[in-house]
Design a protein around this motif. Structure first.
Motif, PDB file in Angstrom:
ATOM      1  N   ASP A 360       0.808  -1.222   0.000  1.00  0.00           N
ATOM      2  CA  ASP A 360       0.000   0.000   0.000  1.00  0.00           C
ATOM      3  C   ASP A 360       0.837   1.266   0.000  1.00  0.00           C
ATOM      4  N   ALA A 361       0.339   2.272  -0.691  1.00  0.00           N
ATOM      5  CA  ALA A 361       0.948   3.601  -0.724  1.00  0.00           C
ATOM      6  C   ALA A 361      -0.078   4.562  -1.299  1.00  0.00           C
ATOM      7  N   ALA A 362       0.197   5.841  -1.151  1.00  0.00           N
ATOM      8  CA  ALA A 362      -0.610   6.889  -1.776  1.00  0.00           C
ATOM      9  C   ALA A 362       0.356   7.866  -2.432  1.00  0.00           C
ATOM     10  N   ALA A 363       0.039   8.292  -3.639  1.00  0.00           N
ATOM     11  CA  ALA A 363       0.942   9.199  -4.351  1.00  0.00           C
ATOM     12  C   ALA A 363       0.144  10.060  -5.317  1.00  0.00           C
ATOM     13  N   ASN A 364       0.673  11.251  -5.594  1.00  0.00           N
ATOM     14  CA  ASN A 364       0.063  12.098  -6.622  1.00  0.00           C
ATOM     15  C   ASN A 364       1.136  12.790  -7.462  1.00  0.00           C
ATOM     16  N   PRO A 365       1.940  12.003  -8.185  1.00  0.00           N
ATOM     17  CA  PRO A 365       2.974  12.606  -9.026  1.00  0.00           C
ATOM     18  C   PRO A 365       2.353  13.487 -10.095  1.00  0.00           C
ATOM     19  N   LEU A 370      -2.773   8.351  -7.225  1.00  0.00           N
ATOM     20  CA  LEU A 370      -2.588   6.907  -7.345  1.00  0.00           C
ATOM     21  C   LEU A 370      -2.728   6.255  -5.979  1.00  0.00           C
ATOM     22  N   ALA A 371      -3.108   4.978  -5.990  1.00  0.00           N
ATOM     23  CA  ALA A 371      -3.208   4.193  -4.759  1.00  0.00           C
ATOM     24  C   ALA A 371      -2.790   2.761  -5.063  1.00  0.00           C
ATOM     25  N   GLY A 372      -2.542   1.976  -4.015  1.00  0.00           N
ATOM     26  CA  GLY A 372      -2.194   0.576  -4.189  1.00  0.00           C
ATOM     27  C   GLY A 372      -0.843   0.370  -4.837  1.00  0.00           C
ATOM     28  N   LEU A 373      -0.731  -0.696  -5.663  1.00  0.00           N
ATOM     29  CA  LEU A 373       0.548  -1.051  -6.263  1.00  0.00           C
ATOM     30  C   LEU A 373       1.121   0.021  -7.189  1.00  0.00           C
ATOM     31  N   PRO A 374       0.310   0.702  -8.025  1.00  0.00           N
ATOM     32  CA  PRO A 374       0.893   1.784  -8.837  1.00  0.00           C
ATOM     33  C   PRO A 374       1.534   2.871  -7.978  1.00  0.00           C
ATOM     34  N   ALA A 375       0.856   3.230  -6.889  1.00  0.00           N
ATOM     35  CA  ALA A 375       1.417   4.241  -5.982  1.00  0.00           C
ATOM     36  C   ALA A 375       2.672   3.706  -5.305  1.00  0.00           C
ATOM     37  N   LYS A 376       2.672   2.416  -4.983  1.00  0.00           N
ATOM     38  CA  LYS A 376       3.854   1.810  -4.346  1.00  0.00           C
ATOM     39  C   LYS A 376       5.052   1.878  -5.282  1.00  0.00           C
ATOM     40  N   ALA A 377       4.827   1.569  -6.559  1.00  0.00           N
ATOM     41  CA  ALA A 377       5.913   1.601  -7.530  1.00  0.00           C
ATOM     42  C   ALA A 377       6.472   3.014  -7.677  1.00  0.00           C
ATOM     43  N   VAL A 378       5.579   3.997  -7.751  1.00  0.00           N
ATOM     44  CA  VAL A 378       6.010   5.391  -7.875  1.00  0.00           C
ATOM     45  C   VAL A 378       6.763   5.826  -6.625  1.00  0.00           C
ATOM     46  N   THR A 379       6.255   5.438  -5.454  1.00  0.00           N
ATOM     47  CA  THR A 379       6.872   5.830  -4.185  1.00  0.00           C
ATOM     48  C   THR A 379       8.295   5.305  -4.071  1.00  0.00           C
TER      49      THR A 379
END
Length: 433
Positions: A360-365, A370-379
């Motif tokens: 889990d992660a949260a991101a807004n590049p 983004l949330a979940g695995l896409p956010a994890k990858a970006v993080t």
């Protein structure tokens, strides 16, 4: 001809990147000296993963020598600046006093734990700003779970298995999220412990991550709720005692763990300079110059840098700003010697990343939520790009944590009295008295 000397006080995000940029621009035309209390740059965003046993402590400590080519590193704690005679006084690790003369000075002393006048907090809470604090918290968590397993009294089991985090900002949210996963893993290894560890996250704000986009806040809150973290918004600690905390809503929570993540304040060293400050931060102009002292620059958490994107405000105390301000200060110093042209500091946020542990992660590049695995990858990609070293070792720790059962032992290297909350140097463990 004697080379001009540039002294940089502090090697956090601002100071480290100022030194790195200046060493590239100046080449052999200036002597660059970094004065810092440790011999490493600490990558603060991964501290929660150190506390949770995901990443080894040394992975996020990037050595100054070797990564700052052509830069002289001096280990010591700055304690005086003579602005008229242009020298910085400092205390070395073994107590000796010394001083450094300068032609240009960059003050990048950073920040320390923010304190509030709440009874018992300074005695019983621990901050989360330096590597010793993260190492201490890791050992403390393991110790409490082990003691809870050995206890016969159900009330003691519950108290030792309850972990209270105050402050639902970036750091506190990540500490609670990683902490719940960590203690669940410890609980699974201890069938004799009947109670599931409980994490509480408190803040007077109306939502977690109040400084970030609401959609990131909502994503993080859902993850915390799913894991069983007891999130209490509009609530904080009214009093801390040796065996628990009294909340502002009147409830008393028995606990042996109080983690203080309510934010940071500028290093108190700034107030000793006798210069104008704004909310404890050193006033500078848009070129990062201290008014009245054209040879002195300040950047990072300790500097009140005008926010040209939001006129009338000052830049936030974030790693993004600190890193870019350090680079700009270096470029403007080079310009003062005739290399390039000085420019004002101006920066638009590129987005945020919050690692919530597991998948889990949260991101807004670039404002894309983004949330979940896409956010994890970006993080994780962002952290690897932002780290100035140890990338392979950090990646290896992440891979091992995903593939293997997390090993958790308490080494007891950092005692509680070595990491007091009121410390003005949380990056250095205090000598036990």
């Amino acid at each position: 001809m004697t080379k001009p000397r540039v002294v940089i006080v502090g090697a956090g995000f601002a100071g480290y990147h100022a030194a790195k940029t200046l060493s590239r621009i100046a080449r052999d035309r200036a002597e660059i000296v970094v004065l810092n209390s440790t011999d490493y740059f600490l990558y603060l965003p991964l501290l929660p993963e150190v506390a949770a046993g995901v990443v080894e402590p040394k992975r996020i400590a990037v050595p100054l020598t070797g990564t700052l080519k052509g830069v002289r590193v001096v280990i010591g704690e700055a304690d005086h600046v003579d602005l008229q005679n242009r020298w910085v006084g400092f205390t070395q690790a073994e107590g000796d006093k010394n001083r450094l003369a300068y032609d240009r000075l960059i003050l990048a002393v950073g920040s320390v734990n923010k304190l509030l006048p709440i009874p018992g907090v300074t005695e019983y809470a621990h901050g989360f700003r330096g590597l010793p604090e993260a190492v201490y918290l890791h050992d403390h968590i393991v110790r409490q779970i082990e003691l809870a397993e050995q206890a016969e009294d159900p009330a003691e089991q519950q108290a030792r298995s309850t972990f209270v985090v105050v402050g639902a900002g970036y750091t506190g949210t990540e500490v609670a999220a990683h902490g719940q996963l960590f203690t669940d893993a410890l609980h699974a290894q201890r069938p004799r412990l009947p109670v599931r560890p409980r994490w509480m996250l408190l803040d007077v704000a109306p939502r977690v991550l109040p400084e970030l986009d609401k959609r990131m806040s909502d994503t993080s809150h859902k993850v915390l709720n799913r894991r069983g973290v007891d999130v209490r918004m509009g609530t904080s600690v009214a009093e801390a005692t040796c065996d628990g905390v009294k909340l502002t809503d009147g409830e008393y929570v028995p606990t042996c763990t109080l983690v203080w993540c309510v934010g940071v304040r500028p290093d108190p060293f700034v107030n000793e300079l006798g210069l104008r400050t704004d909310r404890g931060r050193l006033v500078v102009d848009e070129f990062l110059n201290v008014p009245g002292y054209p040879e002195v620059y300040a950047c990072g958490d300790a500097a009140a840098v005008p926010d040209l994107v939001n006129p009338g405000q000052i830049c936030g105390m974030t790693a993004q700003h600190a890193q870019r301000q350090g680079k700009r200060a270096a470029q403007n110093i080079a310009a003062s010697y005739g290399f390039g042209r000085r420019k004002p500091y101006k920066h638009h946020d590129l987005g945020w990343v919050v690692d919530l542990g597991g998948k889990d992660a949260a991101a807004n590049p670039l404002q894309v939520n983004l949330a979940g695995l896409p956010a994890k990858a970006v993080t994780r990609a962002y952290h690897l790009m932002a780290m100035p070293g140890n990338r392979t070792r950090v990646s290896a720790d992440w891979a091992l944590d995903a593939a293997l059962t997390r090993s958790a032992v308490q080494l007891g290297l950092v005692p509680a009295n070595a990491v007091p909350l009121e410390s003005t140097t949380p990056e250095v463990a205090t000598r036990a008295r």
